[in-house]
Design a protein around this motif. Sequence first.
Motif, PDB file in Angstrom:
ATOM      1  N   GLY A  58      74.801  93.651  92.310  1.00  0.00           N
ATOM      2  CA  GLY A  58      73.590  93.265  91.692  1.00  0.00           C
ATOM      3  C   GLY A  58      72.250  94.358  92.025  1.00  0.00           C
ATOM      4  O   GLY A  58      72.581  95.053  92.612  1.00  0.00           O
ATOM      5  N   PRO A 118      71.921  92.495  87.093  1.00  0.00           N
ATOM      6  CA  PRO A 118      72.862  93.341  86.921  1.00  0.00           C
ATOM      7  C   PRO A 118      72.176  94.716  87.678  1.00  0.00           C
ATOM      8  O   PRO A 118      70.899  94.730  87.223  1.00  0.00           O
ATOM      9  CB  PRO A 118      73.441  93.432  85.644  1.00  0.00           C
ATOM     10  N   ASN A 119      72.872  95.506  88.177  1.00  0.00           N
ATOM     11  CA  ASN A 119      72.404  96.785  88.698  1.00  0.00           C
ATOM     12  C   ASN A 119      72.393  97.877  87.658  1.00  0.00           C
ATOM     13  O   ASN A 119      73.393  97.950  86.802  1.00  0.00           O
ATOM     14  CB  ASN A 119      73.421  97.189  90.005  1.00  0.00           C
ATOM     15  N   LYS A 158      78.504  96.874  91.464  1.00  0.00           N
ATOM     16  CA  LYS A 158      78.821  95.488  91.417  1.00  0.00           C
ATOM     17  C   LYS A 158      77.940  94.285  92.216  1.00  0.00           C
ATOM     18  O   LYS A 158      78.028  93.119  92.010  1.00  0.00           O
ATOM     19  CB  LYS A 158      80.332  95.463  91.982  1.00  0.00           C
ATOM     20  N   TRP A 169      70.457  86.152  89.478  1.00  0.00           N
ATOM     21  CA  TRP A 169      71.209  87.202  89.179  1.00  0.00           C
ATOM     22  C   TRP A 169      70.735  88.406  88.300  1.00  0.00           C
ATOM     23  O   TRP A 169      70.344  87.913  87.118  1.00  0.00           O
ATOM     24  CB  TRP A 169      72.636  86.897  88.749  1.00  0.00           C
TER      25      TRP A 169
END
Length: 158
Positions: free
Chosen positions: A48, A40-41, A46, A38
Amino acid sequence: MSVLLELRRAPERHAGCVLGTLTVLGYSTRLPTLEQEWMPNAHGGKGGERYRSCVPEGNYSLVRHLRPSGEKAWVLVNHELGVFHLPMEVPRGMEQACRTLVYLAAGHFVHDLTGGIAVGMERTKGREGWELGRSREALNVLRTTIGDTHDVKMRIYR
């Protein structure tokens, strides 16, 4: 007829990847999976980081897709999580925050992936890290099990 798949991600963390098991409910099909870890973007999405992250846990539709190579594939879709089938479906101004063309695909190593989920018939740990064996065979097992069903859903959870 609808088909439901469940992807249960392993609770333990592995450097650089996420391991899981994909089950086709109502069938004996159970396949090991491999995903990127994972991330985060960077633009607040939301779903990824595009092309570099697994998708978040949640419920997805699997949409049939013909890849440029001619290979039949499935693409994960969940608009609420910012995961779309094609780039033209993404709302204007959200292009960097949303994901498109997240494939359920063949792949042997995490570096083969661009944000999708790879399946295999077996999983081993070698010098290059975790590896899926007989990945194309696993994809063919899924194609045979799912068949021509157009209503395919996937639940991803840990």
